[in-house]
Design a protein around this motif. Structure first.
Motif, PDB file in Angstrom:
ATOM      1  N   GLN A 142      12.414  17.045  -3.349  1.00 15.52           N
ATOM      2  CA  GLN A 142      13.266  18.067  -3.951  1.00 15.52           C
ATOM      3  C   GLN A 142      14.471  17.469  -4.671  1.00 15.52           C
ATOM      4  O   GLN A 142      15.120  18.153  -5.457  1.00 15.52           O
ATOM      5  CB  GLN A 142      13.779  19.016  -2.866  1.00 15.52           C
ATOM      6  CG  GLN A 142      12.682  19.709  -2.090  1.00 15.52           C
ATOM      7  CD  GLN A 142      13.217  20.341  -0.823  1.00 15.52           C
ATOM      8  OE1 GLN A 142      14.041  19.757  -0.120  1.00 15.52           O
ATOM      9  NE2 GLN A 142      12.759  21.558  -0.534  1.00 15.52           N
ATOM     10  N   LEU A 171      18.319  25.588  -3.136  1.00 13.84           N
ATOM     11  CA  LEU A 171      19.198  24.416  -3.197  1.00 13.84           C
ATOM     12  C   LEU A 171      20.523  24.819  -3.823  1.00 13.84           C
ATOM     13  O   LEU A 171      20.600  25.125  -5.019  1.00 13.84           O
ATOM     14  CB  LEU A 171      18.553  23.287  -3.996  1.00 13.84           C
ATOM     15  CG  LEU A 171      17.280  22.666  -3.434  1.00 13.84           C
ATOM     16  CD1 LEU A 171      16.841  21.480  -4.283  1.00 13.84           C
ATOM     17  CD2 LEU A 171      17.482  22.232  -1.982  1.00 13.84           C
ATOM     18  N   SER A 186      19.918  22.687   1.526  1.00 17.40           N
ATOM     19  CA  SER A 186      18.867  23.689   1.449  1.00 17.40           C
ATOM     20  C   SER A 186      19.284  24.900   2.273  1.00 17.40           C
ATOM     21  O   SER A 186      19.583  24.782   3.465  1.00 17.40           O
ATOM     22  CB  SER A 186      17.550  23.113   1.972  1.00 17.40           C
ATOM     23  OG  SER A 186      16.527  24.068   1.906  1.00 17.40           O
ATOM     24  N   MET A 221      16.492  18.337   3.270  1.00 17.87           N
ATOM     25  CA  MET A 221      16.020  18.121   1.909  1.00 17.87           C
ATOM     26  C   MET A 221      15.128  16.891   1.861  1.00 17.87           C
ATOM     27  O   MET A 221      15.406  15.887   2.511  1.00 17.87           O
ATOM     28  CB  MET A 221      17.207  17.948   0.956  1.00 17.87           C
ATOM     29  CG  MET A 221      18.012  19.210   0.742  1.00 17.87           C
ATOM     30  SD  MET A 221      19.520  18.907  -0.231  1.00 17.87           S
ATOM     31  CE  MET A 221      18.833  18.148  -1.698  1.00 17.87           C
TER      32      MET A 221
END
Length: 435
Positions: free
Chosen positions: A101, A132, A144, A150
């Motif tokens: 991510q 996010l 998150s 994350m």
């Protein structure tokens, strides 16, 4: 990026991404200079956000304006070099079909003269996902919202952004700019161990040493067990700051220094910076035995564990670390060690005057070399010529001559002077103030 009165940096901040990014979003929080005008001229999409003493709110507003799958969120005094900008595009594409991510990169902090002050790790590249977002009104961080960790790709060794506002940041801290927001945050979240660490930084910059000590210890005591082994700005670096307070405060006490050092190394045994700043302290105090011990240990830890979220100071001052270690070896009569570390530095940059002076001084103190007299100096000159310098050039001969003079090595001075023609010596002596 979010900005306010950044006209001196905004053009560079928007230049690095040209040809790399699909859009550039600038959120202005109340500029009174030409920041907005310059940003619009450069093609950025400019939005306005009413400042409410909340950096996270402003950044989340900016994220809401983004239209593409990946975001790079930098400050106006940060940028990627062109080569890293191209690599950044490659990395983002390579992560497209993965679970990651976000991406960790290095951040190189430089002062107003362009000198590297420190290197750390940052998460500024991330997917444009609704979950996010940034949290906290100051010293905000990306997280998150679903509470899950994350998934971050580690590109620290391959990618670095530059931060040019390092000196200004420190001066702003000294002015107490952030103190009000930190105290407000702590009223709402009194058990936020990270904010206690940031409060300690504010007090440290203000010279409030006792208050800084209390804040750092409070923060360390509040760290949950699950976080105690992590290496980041809220855990391992808080311990580093506590150690700094003991070292840099007026009339430092060795017992307090070593107590803080033990606390730090027991909690975060892979962090090289603890030994680095302690080694620097001992060297500055003339305790070269302990200085050498801790500097060696710092470099060993750096080699073993790397720089990802670690060794921020040492990695930024690596040249200084080797030079200090060479000085310690010199004063500890370890001439072999002194030669080893100065040679490592000179292979990277042969025109470090202090370093070559230390090296020449080590040869000058070597008993076997001194016993040979001028013949020993000839061997030293030969070593320098073969290893670092081209004595066919006037520049290199003159450089080594100056270093020999500064180191007080008369036989080497004589050997170097014999390499000049009579005409050159006239000019050299005139330049050196002897003519």
């Amino acid at each position: 990026m979010i900005v306010k009165n950044e006209e001196k940096d905004i053009e560079r901040a928007l230049s690095w991404g040209k040809g790399i990014v699909a859009e550039q979003i600038v959120v202005d929080t109340g500029s009174t200079d030409r920041t907005v005008e310059i940003a619009e001229q450069m093609g950025a999409k400019v939005y306005y956000f009413q400042w409410i003493d909340d950096f996270a709110a402003a950044k989340n507003f900016a994220i809401e304006k983004a239209n593409y799958e990946w975001i790079v969120f930098l400050d106006a005094d940060e940028y990627f070099l062109p080569e890293d900008a191209r690599k950044l595009l490659y990395y983002v594409r390579s992560l497209h079909e993965t679970k990651f991510q976000a991406m960790l990169t290095g951040r190189v902090n430089v002062d107003n003269q362009g000198n590297v002050m420190a290197i750390n790790t940052q998460c500024r590249v991330f997917r444009n996902l609704p979950k996010l977002r940034y949290k906290r009104r100051i010293h905000e961080f990306l997280t998150s919202l679903d509470g899950r960790p994350m998934q971050m790709a580690d590109a620290v060794e391959e990618l670095s952004m530059y931060h040019t506002g390092y000196g200004e940041m420190e001066s702003q801290k000294k002015s107490g700019r952030n103190l009000k927001l930190i105290l407000e945050e702590l009223k709402e979240n009194p058990d936020d161990f990270e904010m206690w660490g940031y409060l300690g930084q504010e007090y440290e910059c203000m010279g409030e040493w006792d208050e800084a000590d209390k804040a750092y210890r409070k923060g360390l005591n509040l760290i949950p067990e699950s976080e105690k082994s992590s290496y980041d700005v809220s855990t391992s670096i808080t311990a580093l700051r506590l150690l700094e307070v003991q070292i840099y405060r007026p009339n430092p006490q060795l017992d307090s220094i070593m107590e803080a050092y033990q606390l730090a190394t027991e909690g975060w045994p892979q962090e090289a910076d603890y030994d680095y700043i302690l080694g620097k302290h001992f060297a500055a105090c003339g305790n070269f035995q302990d200085g050498e011990k801790h500097l060696r240990r710092a470099l060993d830890l750096l080699e073993k564990y790397g720089t990802t979220a670690k060794a921020m100071l040492l990695s930024g001052e690596i040249r200084r670390a080797y030079e200090l270690l060479a000085i310690c070896c010199y004063n500890n009569s370890d001439m072999a060690g002194c030669v080893k570390y100065t040679t490592l530095l000179l292979k990277e940059d042969p025109y470090l005057m202090n370093t070559v002076m230390i090296l020449i001084g080590a040869f000058h103190r070597d008993e076997e070399t001194m016993r040979k007299g001028k013949a020993g100096a000839v061997e030293v000159a030969s070593f320098l010529g073969k290893s670092f310098y081209d004595f066919q050039t006037l520049k290199d001969r003159l450089f080594v001559l100056k270093a020999a003079m500064a180191a007080g090595y008369p036989e080497l001075i004589q050997v170097m002077r014999e390499m000049f023609t009579p005409e050159e010596l006239v000019a050299v002596d005139r330049a050196l103030g002897k003519g």
